[in-house]
Scaffold this motif. Structure first.
Motif, PDB file in Angstrom:
ATOM      1  N   ARG A  45       0.851  -1.191   0.000  1.00 33.99           N
ATOM      2  CA  ARG A  45       0.000   0.000   0.000  1.00 33.99           C
ATOM      3  C   ARG A  45       0.884   1.238   0.000  1.00 33.99           C
ATOM      4  N   GLU A  46       0.453   2.237  -0.744  1.00 38.39           N
ATOM      5  CA  GLU A  46       1.230   3.469  -0.872  1.00 38.39           C
ATOM      6  C   GLU A  46       0.379   4.674  -0.496  1.00 38.39           C
ATOM      7  N   ASP A  47       1.070   5.690   0.015  1.00 37.34           N
ATOM      8  CA  ASP A  47       0.435   6.975   0.341  1.00 37.34           C
ATOM      9  C   ASP A  47      -0.713   6.805   1.326  1.00 37.34           C
ATOM     10  N   VAL A  48      -0.372   6.336   2.514  1.00 38.49           N
ATOM     11  CA  VAL A  48      -1.343   6.213   3.598  1.00 38.49           C
ATOM     12  C   VAL A  48      -1.083   7.354   4.581  1.00 38.49           C
ATOM     13  N   TRP A  49      -2.055   8.252   4.703  1.00 40.30           N
ATOM     14  CA  TRP A  49      -1.915   9.420   5.572  1.00 40.30           C
ATOM     15  C   TRP A  49      -2.742   9.199   6.832  1.00 40.30           C
ATOM     16  N   TYR A  50      -2.094   9.367   7.991  1.00 39.98           N
ATOM     17  CA  TYR A  50      -2.763   9.194   9.279  1.00 39.98           C
ATOM     18  C   TYR A  50      -3.262  10.559   9.735  1.00 39.98           C
ATOM     19  N   LEU A  51      -4.501  10.832   9.351  1.00 40.50           N
ATOM     20  CA  LEU A  51      -5.017  12.195   9.477  1.00 40.50           C
ATOM     21  C   LEU A  51      -5.285  12.582  10.919  1.00 40.50           C
ATOM     22  N   ALA A  52      -5.387  11.610  11.831  1.00 39.66           N
ATOM     23  CA  ALA A  52      -5.548  11.951  13.238  1.00 39.66           C
ATOM     24  C   ALA A  52      -4.296  12.597  13.814  1.00 39.66           C
ATOM     25  N   SER A  53      -3.170  12.443  13.143  1.00 37.87           N
ATOM     26  CA  SER A  53      -1.934  13.075  13.606  1.00 37.87           C
ATOM     27  C   SER A  53      -1.829  14.529  13.160  1.00 37.87           C
ATOM     28  N   ARG A  54      -2.713  14.952  12.280  1.00 37.08           N
ATOM     29  CA  ARG A  54      -2.590  16.277  11.647  1.00 37.08           C
ATOM     30  C   ARG A  54      -2.742  17.388  12.686  1.00 37.08           C
ATOM     31  N   ARG A  55      -1.822  18.365  12.622  1.00 37.59           N
ATOM     32  CA  ARG A  55      -1.807  19.461  13.586  1.00 37.59           C
ATOM     33  C   ARG A  55      -1.245  20.721  12.909  1.00 37.59           C
ATOM     34  N   PHE A  56      -1.894  21.848  13.181  1.00 40.57           N
ATOM     35  CA  PHE A  56      -1.385  23.129  12.665  1.00 40.57           C
ATOM     36  C   PHE A  56      -0.744  23.907  13.809  1.00 40.57           C
ATOM     37  N   LEU A  57       0.493  24.331  13.578  1.00 41.39           N
ATOM     38  CA  LEU A  57       1.235  25.093  14.580  1.00 41.39           C
ATOM     39  C   LEU A  57       1.455  26.522  14.084  1.00 41.39           C
ATOM     40  N   GLU A  58       1.075  27.479  14.903  1.00 47.20           N
ATOM     41  CA  GLU A  58       1.344  28.881  14.568  1.00 47.20           C
ATOM     42  C   GLU A  58       2.831  29.180  14.618  1.00 47.20           C
ATOM     43  N   ASP A  59       3.504  28.566  15.586  1.00 48.10           N
ATOM     44  CA  ASP A  59       4.938  28.767  15.765  1.00 48.10           C
ATOM     45  C   ASP A  59       5.620  27.413  15.853  1.00 48.10           C
ATOM     46  N   PRO A  60       6.878  27.327  15.455  1.00 48.68           N
ATOM     47  CA  PRO A  60       7.589  26.050  15.563  1.00 48.68           C
ATOM     48  C   PRO A  60       7.798  25.661  17.020  1.00 48.68           C
ATOM     49  N   ILE A  61       7.897  24.356  17.249  1.00 49.94           N
ATOM     50  CA  ILE A  61       8.238  23.835  18.577  1.00 49.94           C
ATOM     51  C   ILE A  61       9.732  23.555  18.589  1.00 49.94           C
ATOM     52  N   VAL A  62      10.450  24.310  19.414  1.00 52.16           N
ATOM     53  CA  VAL A  62      11.913  24.187  19.484  1.00 52.16           C
ATOM     54  C   VAL A  62      12.297  24.061  20.953  1.00 52.16           C
ATOM     55  N   PRO A  63      12.268  22.839  21.500  1.00 50.18           N
ATOM     56  CA  PRO A  63      12.637  22.660  22.906  1.00 50.18           C
ATOM     57  C   PRO A  63      14.135  22.864  23.118  1.00 50.18           C
ATOM     58  N   PRO A  64      14.558  23.042  24.357  1.00 47.80           N
ATOM     59  CA  PRO A  64      15.999  23.181  24.633  1.00 47.80           C
ATOM     60  C   PRO A  64      16.776  21.969  24.129  1.00 47.80           C
ATOM     61  N   PRO A  65      18.042  22.141  23.781  1.00 47.70           N
ATOM     62  CA  PRO A  65      18.848  21.033  23.246  1.00 47.70           C
ATOM     63  C   PRO A  65      18.801  19.805  24.157  1.00 47.70           C
ATOM     64  N   GLY A  66      18.580  18.656  23.515  1.00 44.94           N
ATOM     65  CA  GLY A  66      18.588  17.389  24.231  1.00 44.94           C
ATOM     66  C   GLY A  66      17.327  17.055  24.981  1.00 44.94           C
ATOM     67  N   THR A  67      16.268  17.866  24.838  1.00 46.95           N
ATOM     68  CA  THR A  67      15.041  17.623  25.603  1.00 46.95           C
ATOM     69  C   THR A  67      13.860  17.218  24.740  1.00 46.95           C
ATOM     70  N   GLY A  68      14.004  17.190  23.424  1.00 46.67           N
ATOM     71  CA  GLY A  68      12.875  16.798  22.596  1.00 46.67           C
ATOM     72  C   GLY A  68      13.117  17.090  21.131  1.00 46.67           C
ATOM     73  N   LEU A  69      12.157  16.627  20.277  1.00 47.39           N
ATOM     74  CA  LEU A  69      12.252  16.810  18.846  1.00 47.39           C
ATOM     75  C   LEU A  69      11.612  18.121  18.432  1.00 47.39           C
ATOM     76  N   HIS A  70      12.113  18.682  17.349  1.00 51.12           N
ATOM     77  CA  HIS A  70      11.588  19.940  16.830  1.00 51.12           C
ATOM     78  C   HIS A  70      10.440  19.666  15.868  1.00 51.12           C
ATOM     79  N   GLN A  71       9.500  20.615  15.793  1.00 52.33           N
ATOM     80  CA  GLN A  71       8.421  20.554  14.814  1.00 52.33           C
ATOM     81  C   GLN A  71       8.290  21.916  14.155  1.00 52.33           C
ATOM     82  N   PRO A  72       8.217  21.956  12.827  1.00 52.28           N
ATOM     83  CA  PRO A  72       8.096  23.248  12.136  1.00 52.28           C
ATOM     84  C   PRO A  72       6.702  23.835  12.283  1.00 52.28           C
ATOM     85  N   ASP A  73       6.603  25.132  12.096  1.00 50.71           N
ATOM     86  CA  ASP A  73       5.297  25.771  12.081  1.00 50.71           C
ATOM     87  C   ASP A  73       4.573  25.395  10.790  1.00 50.71           C
TER      88      ASP A  73
END
Length: 702
Positions: free
Chosen positions: A247-275
């Motif tokens: 199967r190709e191109d399966v999108w898990y739409l329950a994960s979908r999220r809109f961020l006004e600002d990127p998530i940039v935790p302090p180094p070594g404390t978590g993963l980054h997410q773009p806005d």
């Protein structure tokens, strides 16, 4: 000779009873191979069983296996917006329900991502589905604590003379502009049989009842199955089977999220997410199976029959995260989940009234997921992270079951012992100790009283279990439901002790089944919401699930029948820290309908499904994220014509169907989207169900 003389006598007796009641409608009793581990009448099983036969599968306009299971007694679905859905049996879901394909377990390799059922097998290659409601760990081990779903794929039969036969199916659905096709052929004689089948599916984004397209809900799928069977001697057969489902191109739409600002935790404390708009998806997932099987009549005074199977099953899965504004992936992971296993069982009758099934089973799952992640400011996924190093999950078990056929009673007793060992060399963000072994005892006892043809009560008590999966133990990472899950390698196995009472019978032209049950689950494994986007995998002290189910089928004559089935369900979280409704319990529902069947000429079917509202939500456990769901009613209808033999064809049929006839706008309750993330203006849609769809299907046999 089949070793199970009692089963043969039972089948013969069923036919004799039908002849003796020739003034009533002749309705053949359904047969199951899953409930007892060998072929038996459903009426001889002290458990609730659903059997979806080939004719019914062909008549339904189903894109996925979930579409076939929707509305079945005791069965519900978990939705995450992808084309696949996960089954729920009596309130227990996902890895609490064991899924088999032709008797080979799938869950052992399946990571805890939603939409998994869609990747197991193409629906057009399915011959029948058997659903066992209630614990099945005695025969099937880990994961069967809630029930078992056995998906049996299509195949031919041995023939006295050399023969070539086949079938084909083509279809279209309007709700998603979907096209599908499948073809299969069998080459056979008295000692050899070769089956080859292939299927493809191409569906676009579907329309909801509100008239909007659910973005990225489409997919492509292809499948190729090959099976070779050979009779080495009377009563001895070998089989080689290979399957590939992609199967190709399966999108898990329950994960979908809109961020006004990127998530940039302090180094070594978590993963980054773009806005911007971020979505988890799978560009490709592929399941490959190779299995060798032997079945043989060993003879002797006990009529022993041996079945042995060895298999290797691989799941290649891409787990990617996409940002719309940058038009790029910011996290990527391609992982192979490699499962190898085997099962050996012997069936024998040491006494004319006993059928004993005993065996051993083992399997091993291995995976070493690696992710490439991106960090601000460019979020290019070029930083390698070893999520799990040499993760392993191994299971070894031994089981025995005895069916005792008395004059008016059938008694079933069974027990199983399993050791399930989890280990890993390292796991990112997970502290030692990483190794843990579970020692699990499963058991069951059931009885059927053949009091009368119109009333045969049954009762059972059973305990099944599920050990934590590989990723529940070792993967602390964002999952496809929109949450980052914190794993726990020391999770205790959850255990379900279930008591069930019920009755079956046929009164005149009416066949019925009723059942009521209560399940007590100890050390229930769940994801507790501890922050708006974070879940911690935990053991709950206990949970209780109660329910009742019924099904009725009345033959009106001349191929016309009326049917109805219903489910009532209630779950409670009895952990002292919560004391509230159990998380994601499906609501009660009722289905009624009429169906006209004929070997030729016109046939039709109409069904109404009514689902109650669900306002019992786990507010504390879910952190307020579980939503109340309004009730809804949908209507499906289909009409078709079966043609007789024509040039080159043994038969063919053309079916026109309409699902969700009145275009109702609704959603299923077990739905991973949360209210706080819904933002249509920025691309985050609610996961509403498909609206009205007109389908056209052509099926032919040659």
């Amino acid at each position: 000779m089949r070793r199970n003389a009692t089963a043969v006598l039972s089948l013969t007796a069923a036919i004799a009873a039908a002849v003796a009641h020739a003034d009533e409608a002749l309705v053949l009793e359904p047969v199951t191979v899953t409930a007892k581990g060998y072929e038996a009448l459903v009426s001889e099983t002290a458990a609730s069983v659903n059997v979806i036969e080939a004719d019914e599968i062909r008549r339904r306009e189903a894109r996925t296996l979930g579409d076939l299971l929707r509305g079945e007694p005791g069965v519900s679905l978990a939705v995450d917006g992808s084309v696949g859905v996960d089954p729920i049996i009596r309130g227990l879901k996902r890895d609490q329900v064991l899924v088999l394909i032709d008797g080979v377990r799938v869950n052992a390799m399946q990571p805890p991502a939603r939409g998994s059922l869609a990747s197991y097998v193409n629906v057009d290659l399915v011959e029948r589905i058997e659903v066992i409601r209630g614990p099945g760990s005695v025969l099937y081990g880990a994961g069967a604590m809630g029930g078992v779903i056995n998906i049996i794929t299509r195949g031919g039969r041995f023939t006295d003379e050399p023969d070539v036969s086949g079938w084909t199916r083509l279809g279209y659905t309007s709700v998603d502009d979907g096209f599908r096709g499948a073809v299969g052929t069998s080459l056979s004689n008295a000692t050899q049989l070769l089956d080859l089948s292939a299927a493809w599916l191409d569906v676009g984004d579907y329309k909801t009842g509100a008239g909007e397209r659910l973005d990225d809900s489409g997919t492509d799928q292809g499948a190729l199955h090959l099976r070779y069977r050979a009779r080495l001697a009377p009563g001895h057969e070998v089989q080689l089977r290979t399957q590939r489902d992609r199967r190709e191109d399966v999108w898990y739409l329950a994960s979908r999220r809109f961020l006004e600002d990127p998530i940039v935790p302090p180094p070594g404390t978590g993963l980054h997410q773009p806005d911007g708009l971020n979505t988890h998806y799978t560009p490709r997932q592929q399941r490959d199976l190779v299995e060798g099987r032997y079945e043989g009549e060993l003879g002797g005074p006990w009529g022993a029959r041996l079945t042995a199977s060895l298999y290797r099953q691989d799941l290649e899965r891409g787990n990617y995260d996409w940002n719309r504004e940058r038009a790029q992936d910011y996290r990527t992971s391609d992982t192979d989940f490699d499962t190898r296993g085997g099962r050996l069982q012997v069936e024998l009758s040491p006494h004319p009234r006993h059928v004993v099934l005993a065996g051993v089973e083992g399997w091993q799952l291995k995976a070493s997921p690696v992710s490439f992640v991106g960090f601000a400011p460019d979020f290019q996924p070029d930083v390698r992270m070893q999520l799990i190093d040499n993760g392993r999950l191994e299971s070894r078990g031994v089981f025995v079951q005895d069916d005792i056929y008395l004059h008016d009673f059938t008694v079933t007793l069974g027990a199983r012992y399993d050791e399930v060992e989890g280990s890993a060399d390292r796991a990112l963000g997970v502290t030692a100790p990483l190794d843990k072994t579970d020692y699990n005892l499963s058991w069951s006892a059931g009885v059927i009283w053949e009091l009368d043809r119109g009333f045969s009560p049954f009762a059972s008590v059973a305990e099944g279990y599920r050990s934590a999966g590989l990723l529940e133990r070792y993967l602390t990472y964002p999952y496809s439901d929109g949450f980052t899950w914190f794993s726990n390698p020391q999770l205790e196995p959850e255990r379900n002790r279930s008591v069930e009472v019920g009755a079956r019978g046929q009164i005149g032209n009416t066949r019925y089944t009723v059942a009521a049950y209560e399940s007590r689950v100890r050390d229930y494994i769940g994801g507790q919401v501890i922050a708006p986007t974070v879940k911690q995998t935990v053991n709950l002290d206990s949970a209780r699930i109660r329910g009742a189910e019924f099904s009725v089928d009345h033959d009106l004559g001349d191929g016309l029948s009326a049917f109805a089935w219903g489910t009532w369900l209630r779950g409670d979280n009895r952990d002292p820290a919560f004391r509230e409704p159990l998380y994601q319990m499906p609501p009660s529902e009722l289905s009624v309908g009429l169906a006209q069947q004929s070997p030729r000429a016109w046939q039709w079917r109409g069904q109404v499904r009514t689902v109650a509202k669900q306002d019992r939500t786990a507010d504390r456990f879910s952190g307020g994220s579980e939503r109340k769901t309004p009730g809804f009613t949908t209507v499906d209808a289909a009409v078709g014509y079966r043609f007789g033999p024509s040039t080159g064809l043994k038969g063919q049929e053309l079916t026109l169907s309409v699902t969700n006839l009145f275009d109702r706008d609704y959603r299923e309750h077990v739905n991973e989207m949360t209210q706080d993330r819904i933002d249509p203006a920025n691309g985050v849609q609610d996961l509403r169900a498909p609206g009205r769809s007109i389908g056209l299907t052509w099926y032919a046999e040659f």
